[in-house]
Scaffold this motif. Sequence first.
Motif, mmCIF file in Angstrom:
data_model
loop_
_atom_site.group_PDB
_atom_site.id
_atom_site.type_symbol
_atom_site.label_atom_id
_atom_site.label_comp_id
_atom_site.label_asym_id
_atom_site.label_seq_id
_atom_site.Cartn_x
_atom_site.Cartn_y
_atom_site.Cartn_z
ATOM 1 N N ARG A 84 -8.619 14.598 -21.798
ATOM 2 C CA ARG A 84 -8.136 13.252 -21.443
ATOM 3 C C ARG A 84 -7.241 13.304 -20.215
ATOM 4 O O ARG A 84 -7.360 12.472 -19.299
ATOM 5 C CB ARG A 84 -7.364 12.676 -22.630
ATOM 6 N N GLU A 85 -6.346 14.342 -20.117
ATOM 7 C CA GLU A 85 -5.436 14.431 -18.981
ATOM 8 C C GLU A 85 -6.176 14.771 -17.705
ATOM 9 O O GLU A 85 -5.823 14.281 -16.623
ATOM 10 C CB GLU A 85 -4.346 15.479 -19.266
ATOM 11 N N ASN A 86 -7.212 15.613 -17.781
ATOM 12 C CA ASN A 86 -7.997 15.927 -16.576
ATOM 13 C C ASN A 86 -8.733 14.696 -16.068
ATOM 14 O O ASN A 86 -8.848 14.481 -14.851
ATOM 15 C CB ASN A 86 -8.999 17.054 -16.876
ATOM 16 N N ASN A 87 -9.271 13.885 -16.975
ATOM 17 C CA ASN A 87 -9.929 12.644 -16.553
ATOM 18 C C ASN A 87 -8.926 11.716 -15.868
ATOM 19 O O ASN A 87 -9.232 11.064 -14.854
ATOM 20 C CB ASN A 87 -10.536 11.935 -17.769
ATOM 21 N N ALA A 88 -7.710 11.608 -16.439
ATOM 22 C CA ALA A 88 -6.685 10.759 -15.827
ATOM 23 C C ALA A 88 -6.305 11.283 -14.454
ATOM 24 O O ALA A 88 -6.071 10.504 -13.510
ATOM 25 C CB ALA A 88 -5.445 10.704 -16.730
ATOM 26 N N LYS A 89 -6.236 12.606 -14.306
ATOM 27 C CA LYS A 89 -5.895 13.210 -13.017
ATOM 28 C C LYS A 89 -6.961 12.886 -11.972
ATOM 29 O O LYS A 89 -6.648 12.548 -10.821
ATOM 30 C CB LYS A 89 -5.753 14.724 -13.213
ATOM 31 N N GLN A 90 -8.236 12.954 -12.389
ATOM 32 C CA GLN A 90 -9.325 12.641 -11.457
ATOM 33 C C GLN A 90 -9.258 11.167 -11.046
ATOM 34 O O GLN A 90 -9.507 10.812 -9.887
ATOM 35 C CB GLN A 90 -10.673 12.956 -12.128
ATOM 36 N N SER A 91 -8.923 10.275 -11.994
ATOM 37 C CA SER A 91 -8.818 8.839 -11.669
ATOM 38 C C SER A 91 -7.720 8.602 -10.653
ATOM 39 O O SER A 91 -7.868 7.780 -9.735
ATOM 40 C CB SER A 91 -8.520 8.044 -12.948
ATOM 41 N N LEU A 92 -6.621 9.356 -10.764
ATOM 42 C CA LEU A 92 -5.525 9.202 -9.802
ATOM 43 C C LEU A 92 -5.937 9.683 -8.426
ATOM 44 O O LEU A 92 -5.551 9.104 -7.400
ATOM 45 C CB LEU A 92 -4.292 9.965 -10.299
ATOM 46 N N GLU A 93 -6.740 10.793 -8.364
ATOM 47 C CA GLU A 93 -7.217 11.274 -7.059
ATOM 48 C C GLU A 93 -8.077 10.217 -6.375
ATOM 49 O O GLU A 93 -7.947 9.966 -5.169
ATOM 50 C CB GLU A 93 -8.012 12.569 -7.239
ATOM 51 N N VAL A 144 0.843 -1.208 0.000
ATOM 52 C CA VAL A 144 0.000 0.000 0.000
ATOM 53 C C VAL A 144 0.869 1.245 0.000
ATOM 54 O O VAL A 144 0.596 2.211 -0.725
ATOM 55 C CB VAL A 144 -0.951 -0.024 1.212
ATOM 56 N N LYS A 145 1.962 1.218 0.798
ATOM 57 C CA LYS A 145 2.865 2.367 0.869
ATOM 58 C C LYS A 145 3.497 2.642 -0.495
ATOM 59 O O LYS A 145 3.599 3.808 -0.933
ATOM 60 C CB LYS A 145 3.957 2.102 1.917
ATOM 61 N N GLU A 146 3.923 1.562 -1.163
ATOM 62 C CA GLU A 146 4.545 1.726 -2.474
ATOM 63 C C GLU A 146 3.532 2.241 -3.487
ATOM 64 O O GLU A 146 3.853 3.124 -4.319
ATOM 65 C CB GLU A 146 5.119 0.377 -2.940
ATOM 66 N N ARG A 147 2.287 1.704 -3.445
ATOM 67 C CA ARG A 147 1.266 2.200 -4.372
ATOM 68 C C ARG A 147 0.939 3.662 -4.114
ATOM 69 O O ARG A 147 0.718 4.443 -5.059
ATOM 70 C CB ARG A 147 -0.005 1.338 -4.257
ATOM 71 N N LEU A 148 0.889 4.076 -2.813
ATOM 72 C CA LEU A 148 0.653 5.481 -2.487
ATOM 73 C C LEU A 148 1.757 6.365 -3.064
ATOM 74 O O LEU A 148 1.492 7.434 -3.631
ATOM 75 C CB LEU A 148 0.570 5.667 -0.971
ATOM 76 N N ARG A 149 3.029 5.876 -2.915
ATOM 77 C CA ARG A 149 4.143 6.672 -3.444
ATOM 78 C C ARG A 149 4.050 6.810 -4.962
ATOM 79 O O ARG A 149 4.226 7.900 -5.523
ATOM 80 C CB ARG A 149 5.469 5.996 -3.066
ATOM 81 N N LEU A 150 3.737 5.701 -5.632
ATOM 82 C CA LEU A 150 3.640 5.727 -7.089
ATOM 83 C C LEU A 150 2.476 6.599 -7.548
ATOM 84 O O LEU A 150 2.591 7.365 -8.528
ATOM 85 C CB LEU A 150 3.484 4.308 -7.630
ATOM 86 N N LEU A 151 1.319 6.500 -6.843
ATOM 87 C CA LEU A 151 0.147 7.289 -7.227
ATOM 88 C C LEU A 151 0.416 8.778 -7.031
ATOM 89 O O LEU A 151 0.020 9.618 -7.859
ATOM 90 C CB LEU A 151 -1.076 6.848 -6.426
ATOM 91 N N GLU A 152 1.081 9.123 -5.915
ATOM 92 C CA GLU A 152 1.399 10.532 -5.687
ATOM 93 C C GLU A 152 2.343 11.052 -6.760
ATOM 94 O O GLU A 152 2.196 12.170 -7.269
ATOM 95 C CB GLU A 152 2.033 10.696 -4.300
ATOM 96 N N GLN A 153 3.317 10.200 -7.121
ATOM 97 C CA GLN A 153 4.261 10.613 -8.165
ATOM 98 C C GLN A 153 3.540 10.765 -9.506
ATOM 99 O O GLN A 153 3.767 11.741 -10.245
ATOM 100 C CB GLN A 153 5.383 9.566 -8.264
ATOM 101 N N GLN A 154 2.657 9.785 -9.836
ATOM 102 C CA GLN A 154 1.909 9.864 -11.085
ATOM 103 C C GLN A 154 0.975 11.065 -11.101
ATOM 104 O O GLN A 154 0.792 11.726 -12.133
ATOM 105 C CB GLN A 154 1.118 8.571 -11.298
ATOM 106 N N TYR A 155 0.364 11.350 -9.928
ATOM 107 C CA TYR A 155 -0.564 12.492 -9.854
ATOM 108 C C TYR A 155 0.193 13.798 -10.107
ATOM 109 O O TYR A 155 -0.277 14.672 -10.842
ATOM 110 C CB TYR A 155 -1.235 12.517 -8.471
ATOM 111 N N GLN A 156 1.404 13.926 -9.524
ATOM 112 C CA GLN A 156 2.201 15.130 -9.732
ATOM 113 C C GLN A 156 2.590 15.266 -11.208
ATOM 114 O O GLN A 156 2.507 16.358 -11.783
ATOM 115 C CB GLN A 156 3.455 15.076 -8.847
#
Length: 951
Positions: free
Chosen positions: A533-542, A389-401
């Motif tokens: 498309r990028e805004n939709n991807a950003k919302q999916s990451l949130e 979970v910690k690794e996925r959180l780190r990856l998601l935060e990085q992808q979101y940025q």
Amino acid sequence: MKIEKLHIYGFGKFQDKIIDFQIPIHFIQGENEAGKSTIRAFIQAILFGFPSKRENALRYEPKTGNHYGGHITIRLENGKKATVERQSGKKAAGDVTVYTEEGERFGEEWLKAALGNMDRGIFQGIFCFGLDGLSEIQNLKGEELNKYIYEAGMTGTKHIAQMEKKLDEEVSNLFKPKGQKPIINKDIKTLHDKRLHLREWEKQFEQYDRLIEERENVIHQLEEYKRKKKEINHVTERLNRKKYLLQLLNENKDTEKNLESLHSFKDIPLEIEEKWGEYKQKYDEAVKWWENAKITKKEMESENQGAALMWPVLHHLERFSALKERIPVYSKYVEDHNRISYRIDQKQDMLKEMKERLGDLYHEDLHASVTTIHAQEELQTIIDKSKEVKERLRLLEQQYQQQDEKATLIKKDFNQTNEKQRSKEERKYSEDVVVQFEEKSSMSPLSKKPVMMLQISIVIFFTLGIWEGITGHWLIGCVMVGAGVAAGILWYMLHQQSNKHSANSLYWKHKSLVEEDLRLDALVREYEWQLGRENNAKQSLENALEQEQGKWLTLQTELKEWCKTYQFPTIPSVQSAETYFQTVKEWKGIVHDINRLEIENQDILEKMEEIQVETSWLAEQADVSFRAVEETFVVMQHIFEKEEQLYREYKEEEKHWSTVVHQVNLYETLRMEAVDMINQLYRSVGVDDKDSFFRVLEQKKKYVEWKNKQEWVHNQLMAQLFEGESVEAWMNEIKNDSYTPEEELTLKAEELAELDEKEQELNRKLAELNQQRKQIEDGGTYGEELQDFEENKVVFQEHTHKWLVRKAAKMILRQAKSVYEKERQPEVVQTASSYFSYMTQQSYTRLFAPVGEEKFIVEDNRGQWFEPVELSRGTAEQLYLSLRLALAENYNHSQTLPLIMDDPFVNFDRERQQLAFELLLQASSHRQILYFTCDTLPKTVQDYGRIYQLV
């Protein structure tokens, strides 16, 4: 057939070497000793086997321990791929295995069939050549050079010429019609001489037969005399037997007379003498030991007996011995006690250190915490989940940025593009200008179709004009060229008019503006789509981040539940849970080790105390003051061992006295028994003393001697008798004889001497006959001469057969060459002629071979004829190359085999070298070319194929 790849396991200098040959023509370039010859030899070895040690060829066995061999991948004419692998095995040629694409495996037979049963010699002669053939050309002159090039045009090698020369030499060495040194000529002369010698022998046969007959008569008389001598010897032998038997009978009478006089001593046994000796020996020994025992008894009686002993010490010897065995164990207990105490102190220090490491998390009830494998597995599951979970959180935060940055950039580009767009009025004006201009252009009489017709007309007129000029029709050719020039001028004028109509700068300016407006519109639409498309991807990451944060809180709750279940203090974070669990588990292990060591130490102390009590009690019995166990034991050991030694000496002395008294009585008894036994022996033979006893024994021995002699005489009489004879018959015969055996032996000796004299006379006569026969047989017997003649005739027939075989082979070889010259050579010569003409730039136009002359003739562009010897060295090499290439092209085979060449153009000038490479390029359209060189290839040639650089 094409070679696509080779893999060298171990061959020469190469180890685990892979080379790909994926294109038709391949140049392998390298300095001297780079391995070019090794690769050529490897290809031949895989296809045809490793050379045997008897062949005059290098085997290229690797110097290191790598496998000897490798494999090559080939592509057959039917498109199928196969891998041919050959490695060292039981056979000198190696073991070959062929793997097909279908997964099948085959052996040597498949490979031979694919190669059309071609051997290594044919392959080297036709498809693999290079500097070795060129070096031959440089060393040959005159007719030898003509012969060599002619042979190269037949088989690619000089083997046929060598074979033909060898056959000529062998035929000449065997026979010449008027020669003397050839082998068959010598055989004929030898047979003639032998025949004459045999005829001289036949003239002497009559005299020889007479001597043989007379010799047979003498031999017959000698045999008769030998028979008579044999009869006399037989009679003499019987008389000697009679004489010996008479002597034995007389001895037998004397023996019987002496036995009769000693008959009274017959029943006395001789064994009593041996018994008397045994009894006398026992008597002497008993007297000796009886006297010695008496002396010892007197000595012991005079000595003092006994000694003062400490009986309390002696009574506890067994307990002291048991203590003695336990003293080393006591030392071991002391060492173990010290070692365990030291370990307990170490463990206590470790507990203090771990308590400091735990800090606030330390609790007095830690011993109640459950550290089983099941608890550890559950905790590890929670920790693993938390890491994920910690690794996925780190990856998601990085992808979101990253997604946020990407959307910002697209928004920026979108705004910039909107700013670049023109107003609607400007865009409408440009579109109107472009539409009006294009409507005017479509109404122009200029058309593309007449322009194309003029271009085609120009090509046709110029082509016809050139052709007519070549064929000699100059006038028609000039007219056609003029028409072509006129059509070209018309086409140029139309082209210029078209350019004037299309040169309107205003049109092109607004045309480019309209196209730019269209491009910007498309770009704006693209940016709008990308931004959405990028805004939709950003919302999916949130959303994904919120889900993972919820999972992280759930894991924190599971960790608290786990601590409660397994009686652990509350762990502040999942990250430290694993370390804390291992520390608690280690702490419990140390506590357990301390408890176990204290129990073990207590047990050792109890055993030490038991030994101390036993040592103290024994010291009191031995009147020794107790100190440390080891010191007290040393003092006691001295006292106990001394008393034990004194007691042992006392018991030994007591035992010795009893033994001596017993021995005195025993030896006295033995002495008296020996005297009684001796007296019994005297009475058994009827005497009372020793001297009478031995006189009786002496008479008994004489009786035994005469009895043995009687038996010997009887055995001798029986041995002299033959089957069916008897002693009584011989005695009667001796009584009835008129002469004694000695007198009869004298008469027979006189008869034998007379026969010996006659026999000597006949032997002298036989020697004379043998001498005469020998004179006739000098130089060997007729049979030997006849046998020698037959053996020479067999040798002559063998040499004749050998000569006929060589003669027939020579004729067959010439016939084969004649057939080749008529059927196959024209095709090869025609192909070689075209190659040679191409490489010499038509300096030489034709190549032909006069039938039966075994040489080639070349014709130049002026019609002059030349033999190869008259050509320059480079031109002769080009002729040789043309013949080798033509031979390969005309070789009938189901597979188109690759050409492998080693720098054959090294002596060509640059222009002809270029033409030779162009010839290879043409051949590579249907045949693979592998070209080995140590020189730098011309730049114009480097584009023909792929260059592989050997290092």
